[in-house]
Design an enzyme around this catalytic site. Structure first.
Site, PDB file in Angstrom:
ATOM      1  N   LYS A  76      33.055  34.573  35.027  1.00 25.91           N
ATOM      2  CA  LYS A  76      32.944  34.370  36.476  1.00 25.91           C
ATOM      3  C   LYS A  76      31.485  34.061  36.797  1.00 25.91           C
ATOM      4  O   LYS A  76      30.574  34.660  36.220  1.00 25.91           O
ATOM      5  CB  LYS A  76      33.418  35.636  37.217  1.00 25.91           C
ATOM      6  CG  LYS A  76      33.465  35.477  38.742  1.00 25.91           C
ATOM      7  CD  LYS A  76      34.092  36.697  39.422  1.00 25.91           C
ATOM      8  CE  LYS A  76      34.111  36.552  40.942  1.00 25.91           C
ATOM      9  NZ  LYS A  76      34.759  37.695  41.622  1.00 25.91           N
ATOM     10  N   SER A 151      38.388  37.071  45.197  1.00 28.52           N
ATOM     11  CA  SER A 151      37.378  36.047  45.015  1.00 28.52           C
ATOM     12  C   SER A 151      37.362  35.442  43.606  1.00 28.52           C
ATOM     13  O   SER A 151      36.729  34.413  43.413  1.00 28.52           O
ATOM     14  CB  SER A 151      36.006  36.645  45.294  1.00 28.52           C
ATOM     15  OG  SER A 151      35.685  37.618  44.302  1.00 28.52           O
ATOM     16  N   SER A 175      39.430  41.640  44.323  1.00 33.71           N
ATOM     17  CA  SER A 175      39.117  40.295  43.822  1.00 33.71           C
ATOM     18  C   SER A 175      39.549  40.027  42.387  1.00 33.71           C
ATOM     19  O   SER A 175      39.474  38.890  41.927  1.00 33.71           O
ATOM     20  CB  SER A 175      37.618  40.026  43.935  1.00 33.71           C
ATOM     21  OG  SER A 175      37.278  39.769  45.262  1.00 33.71           O
TER      22      SER A 175
END
Lengths: 484, 481, 95
Positions: A76, A151, A175
């Site tokens: 990420k 997210s 998330s």
């Protein structure tokens, strides 16, 4: 190759059925072919990946390597990676090449994993649909008109579409779990303090925790094992040995006590989602678990509590982005005031600005007690609810999200509607307990996820339950059309 | 003060840099004077993703201070973030302490000019990180930022508004300065900013119980400037009020060149720092054992040392104060007493007068003294055993300062050993008497004052080496005839 | 709880965010909605509840006082928008 489990990949690499370079190239090819439709990656680090793959191949040839050596992953883009752009999904960091590695990047590199690239995400991890990224929205591989959740939208899209076998992710209010649920993946957020936060760009420091999104509990266990552990550079990192997650996977579930929080099955839960969860409960019962209703009476207050605590911490954490030492700097500012206001006004998107303003407001003189202090007190009530629940049961089970994936643009104009996406996931962050989402069916041809929440440091038990469920079901093995 | 009807109310906030090797929340060096930004590591720079971890020595030093001023040490205290935007503050917040400081409720006694003792309350002392430095010179239309200092551990020591004059303020500051240096927690270097003072000043009519509006004067980096700045500010405030104006609560800057203070462009957000507990740091817990361990390791404090010097060495209050003004000086003195075996009073005179006078002239201090404690003891030992007289000793001391060697070497080389052999002294007396028949006659006819003349002549004849007691006694006998 | 345009401007200023005039109204509306959501907290009974700053019941760990970081100024300043002679540059600050 992209449909193999991590264990199968590991065995094949060790048996020299294919090399890490071949495996890495396979994923790079798939990224080249499919990512334009998905937008899962902000940066693809092909050269670095092949270098790492070659190094892994050399180690594999020499023998004596770990289980993850040579296996690719997506990071990420919230984790700092030395010499590689680390954008956090923001224009503010569009040109930020991190001068250091996050602890988990060091650890996964050290385990021999190969980083394919940096996964797209909501800007500074603020969002539940991956529509706030400076790099544009990520599409859900199950339906390109729908959001992948957020997210960690890039991480889940990459794994769900086979553009990476596994990915790191972070979870401040859901998330990891909500996007995993929306894309048919297994995602785990460990106990707060289990995985180092050093080098993970902070959103809300007392809630943020890194974890994994994968195709199965077994895959997630393998990678989490390599990420978890004490880090002297993080004051909130826990000095406690890490359990052997994979060793625990095979234990039978006889006697496992599962609690169903009645508040998680109340109004607002889509009937189709509810049906999938109820079916999953039956599976657990058939595996020998006992099920009872429990109550988390303050759970309905978790969204309001979160939207005080998280923006407050975010407004503070994001104060460092001022255009002076790194990050976006406006052109031609004549005064310091202008430099700050324009650099930040240009560098941050609307959702980030909203949260900074909410956070600034609730910490302001005259409002602190009514908002921040009050939220901290309610946070304890929520925590106490879980304490009580875990005195009676081993795991708490419920839905991860109220609905299946929604359409792009559906909620972008209504922040509050967007915030309610995290209604079932936020409580675990506030309490600090581990939680995961795993596939449990389909509704309107879209994936449905169920959430398991465990007591502090009970990741092994959670993963064990998830793994046993996945041995009895095959939802997690289904693959989105067009990405076979 | 312009008017005897006015009274000043002063409280001081002292920022004291703790003498640690590394920063309060990271392993970057804290040494002064390094090239700009070479001691600004990832944590100091506030790079995205970095996290603070507390320096244990900084905590220990803060607790040490608290114990030395007889304060409460918080069993549990927390760090808070104080928010404001400024380029020398990399994260947009300073990690400080707000509601729960490590130290609260102490005091420091100061001695006033009239000899009376006044107790100044210490409200609190909290740990925090220092900011960087803004350099305004050398750039056109720009300011340069050096973050080497950012993250240096500080304690901010806040006094009660117990101080009533600039002189009291200076007395308090000097006392505090002496204490932190004594404790070894601060190098006390005011030029380098290790010990900085902000003065909160207000004035009110005498007899009034309410405080007036106060101003905060910053950037006062010497004792003299503190005195000047406070005096200026008191006078200014009286004049403003007497001419019908009102004092504005503001931050003012002292200009050492003009001796004046002026209003700073205020940090507009000063009243809204949005403090909240730093979620990257956990509560600090000081157990009773931890505190007891630090208490046991406390050095003897200046006050106790002074009393002990008066009692054990029979020194005057003045000498005792001088000799305990720094830990190094006191240690030097005690080493001299011990090694020389000489009378404590004699040692005190030599250290406080001869040595300090010489160091002052040389621009040195006790730590860099060319004559060490053992060397000085070697000299005083020769006075004690009557090898040389006090007068000769001064000559030897000069030679020691000039680097000619230790006392014995110089005494030998220069042949300064005192003559105690009575026959040699008598022989010298005989010669002097023979050479000065007129003076001898005058003396014997009653001019007693001439005794000094004969002493001088005998000492001269023996190059000052004759034992003065013996000369006196023998001369008296011989002159009497 | 609703926020006036003036309050929005003040908060934006405190947070150092430039605020184009056309955004004041939408932000005021959105933030008011968020504060309304958050307002549910006022109904919770929290009289004897201790605030919870952190999920972990741990105390601060202490680091030994040792210099562990070397000078990496060149690497750190390579990503800086404006530096000269080792200093970060900002528009002139007037005190």
């Amino acid at each position: 190759m992209h449909k193999l489990s991590l264990k199968q990949l590991s065995d094949s690499l060790k048996a020299r059925q294919f090399s890490s370079r071949e495996l890495t190239q396979h994923f790079l090819d798939r990224i080249g072919r499919h990512d334009p439709a998905l937008n899962a990656y902000v940066t693809v680090t092909a050269e670095r990946a092949l270098r790492q793959a070659d190094a892994a191949d050399a180690r594999l040839a020499a023998g004596g390597t770990g289980v993850l050596t040579g296996i690719p992953l997506a990071q990420k883009d919230i984790f700092c990676t030395l010499g590689v752009k680390t954008s956090c999904g923001s224009r503010m960091l569009d040109r930020f090449v991190a001068p250091y590695d996050a602890t988990i990047v060091e650890k996964l590199d050290g385990a021999g994993m190969v980083m394919l690239g940096k996964a797209n995400m909501d800007e500074f991890a603020m969002g539940s649909s991956n529509e706030t990224s400076w790099y544009g929205p990520v599409k859900n591989p199950w339906d390109l008109e729908r959001v992948p959740g957020g997210s960690s939208g890039g991480s889940v899209a990459a794994v769900a579409a086979g553009l990476a076998p596994v990915a790191t992710a972070t979870d401040t209010g859901g998330s990891i779990r909500q996007p995993a649920a929306l894309t048919n993946l297994t995602g785990i957020k460990p106990t707060y303090g289990r995985v180092s936060r050093y080098g993970m760009i902070a959103f809300a420091s007392s809630l943020d925790q890194a974890g994994v999104v994968a195709h199965s509990a077994e895959d997630a266990a393998l990678v989490l094992q390599a990420m978890a552990g004490f880090d002297p550079r993080d004051s909130t990192s826990v000095e406690r040995p890490v359990d052997d997650y994979t060793a625990a996977l095979g234990a039978p579930l006889r006697g496992l006590r599962i609690g169903l929080p009645k508040e998680y099955f109340a109004e607002g839960l889509d009937a189709g989602v509810r049906g999938c969860i109820e079916a999953a409960v039956k599976v657990f019962e058939s595996l020998g678990a006992t099920v009872k209703e429990v109550s988390l009476p303050n759970a309905p207050l978790s969204v309001p509590t979160y939207y005080v605590v998280a923006p407050a911490e975010a407004s503070s954490n994001l104060a460092r982005f001022d255009g002076v030492r790194y990050g976006h700097r406006t052109e031609g500012a004549k005064t310091l005031q202008e430099l700050y206001e324009r650099s930040r006004g240009e560098g941050f998107g609307a959702e980030v600005q909203r949260r900074i303003m909410v956070g600034t407001y609730v910490l302001s003189h005259g409002y602190y007690d009514a908002y921040y202090l009050k939220a901290q007190k309610v946070r304890r009530l929520i925590y106490d609810d879980f304490r009580r629940a875990f005195a009676e049961v081993d795991l708490v089970l419920g839905p991860t999200a109220q609905n299946v994936a929604f359409k792009l643009g559906d909620k972008t104009d209504d922040p509050v509607a967007m915030y309610l996406n995290d209604i079932y996931t936020i409580a675990a962050n506030l309490a600090g307990i581990p939680a995961m989402s795993l596939p449990c069916g389909f509704h309107q041809d879209l994936p449905v996820g169920m959430q398991l929440m465990g007591n502090f440091f009970d990741e092994a038990r959670m993963l064990n339950a998830a793994h046993q469920y996945q041995q009895a079901t095959d939802f997690h093995k289904r693959w989105p059309k067009g990405f076979a | 003060m312009a008017n005897d009807n006015w009274e000043a109310v002063i409280g001081l906030e002292v920022h004291c840099q703790l003498l640690t090797k590394s920063k309060i929340f990271s392993g970057a060096a804290t040494a002064y004077g390094a090239e700009p930004n070479t001691q600004a590591d990832a944590v100091t720079l506030g790079l995205p993703g970095v996290l603070p971890v507390l320096n244990g020595t900084a905590l220990r030093m803060a607790v040490t201070f608290g114990l030395a001023v007889d304060a409460q040490i918080a069993e549990r205290c927390v760090f808070a973030r104080k928010h404001y935007f400024y380029p020398d503050l990399p994260k947009g917040y300073q990690i400080s302490q707000y509601e729960l400081p490590i130290v609260s409720g102490g005091h420091l006694d100061i001695e006033l000019e009239d000899g009376s003792v006044k107790t100044i309350g210490i409200t609190r002392a909290h740990m925090e990180e220092d900011a960087g430095k803004s350099l305004h010179e050398g750039f056109v239309g720009q300011t340069g930022i050096d973050l080497n200092r950012a993250g240096t551990p500080l304690i901010e020591i806040v006094s009660e508004p117990d101080i009533r004059s600039a002189q009291e303020a200076v007395a308090y500051l000097k006392k505090l300065h002496q204490l932190v240096v004594y404790l070894g927690i601060c190098d006390g270097n005011m030029q380098e900013g290790s010990f900085r003072c902000d003065a909160n000043v207000s004035v009110r009519h005498k007899g009034e119980s309410k405080f007036g509006t106060r101003t905060e004067t910053k950037n006062v980096n010497s004792f003299r400037y503190v005195e000047k700045a406070i005096e200026y500010e008191i006078q200014r405030q009286i004049e403003v009020i007497e001419s019908g104006g009102r004092i504005v609560q503001e931050t003012r800057l002292f200009n050492p060149d003009t001796g004046e203070t002026r209003a700073m462009r205020t940090k507009e957000d000063a009243n809204d720092y949005r403090y909240f507990p730093d979620p990257d740091l956990l509560p600090i817990v000081c157990t009773a054992d931890y505190i007891a361990g630090i208490r046991a390791g406390l050095p003897e404090l200046p006050e106790a040392k002074r009393l002990r010097f008066e009692q054990d060495y029979g020194l005057s209050a003045y000498d005792a104060r001088t000799l305990t003004s720094s830990r190094e000086l006191a240690a030097y003195y005690e080493a001299v007493v011990k090694a020389s075996g000489a009378e404590a009073k004699l040692c005190a005179n030599w250290v406080a007068t001869d040595l300090l006078g010489a160091l002052n002239k040389l621009g040195q201090d006790i730590a860099t003294s060319p004559v060490g404690a053992d060397a000085l003891a070697g000299l005083l030992k020769r006075i004690a055993d009557k090898t040389i007289s006090g007068k000769i000793a001064k000559e030897v001391f000069e030679a020691m300062l000039a680097g000619e060697g230790d006392a014995d070497t110089i005494i030998q080389k220069r042949g300064l050993v005192q003559i105690t052999d009575e026959s040699a002294i008598i022989s010298a007396i005989d010669k002097v008497m023979a050479a000065n028949p007129g003076q001898l006659a005058d003396y014997r006819s009653g001019k007693d004052k001439l005794f000094g003349f004969f002493v001088g002549q005998v000492m001269k004849a023996t190059q000052g080496k004759a034992n003065p007691d013996a000369v006196n006694r023998l001369l008296k006998e011989k002159l009497a005839g | 709880m609703s926020l006036s345009p003036e309050q929005i401007k003040q908060v934006a200023h405190l947070a150092r965010l430039s605020l184009p005039p056309e955004k004041v109204e939408p932000y005021a509306r959105q933030l008011s909605n968020i504060l309304e959501l958050v307002g549910q907290l006022s109904n919770a009974a929290t009289d004897d509840v201790a605030p919870m700053a952190h999920p972990l019941d741990m105390v601060q760990r202490l680091r030994p006082d040792a210099v562990t970081e070397e000078d990496r100024r060149d690497a750190f300043q390579a990503i800086a928008p404006a530096v000269e002679n080792g200093l970060y540059l900002v528009p002139k600050v007037i005190e």
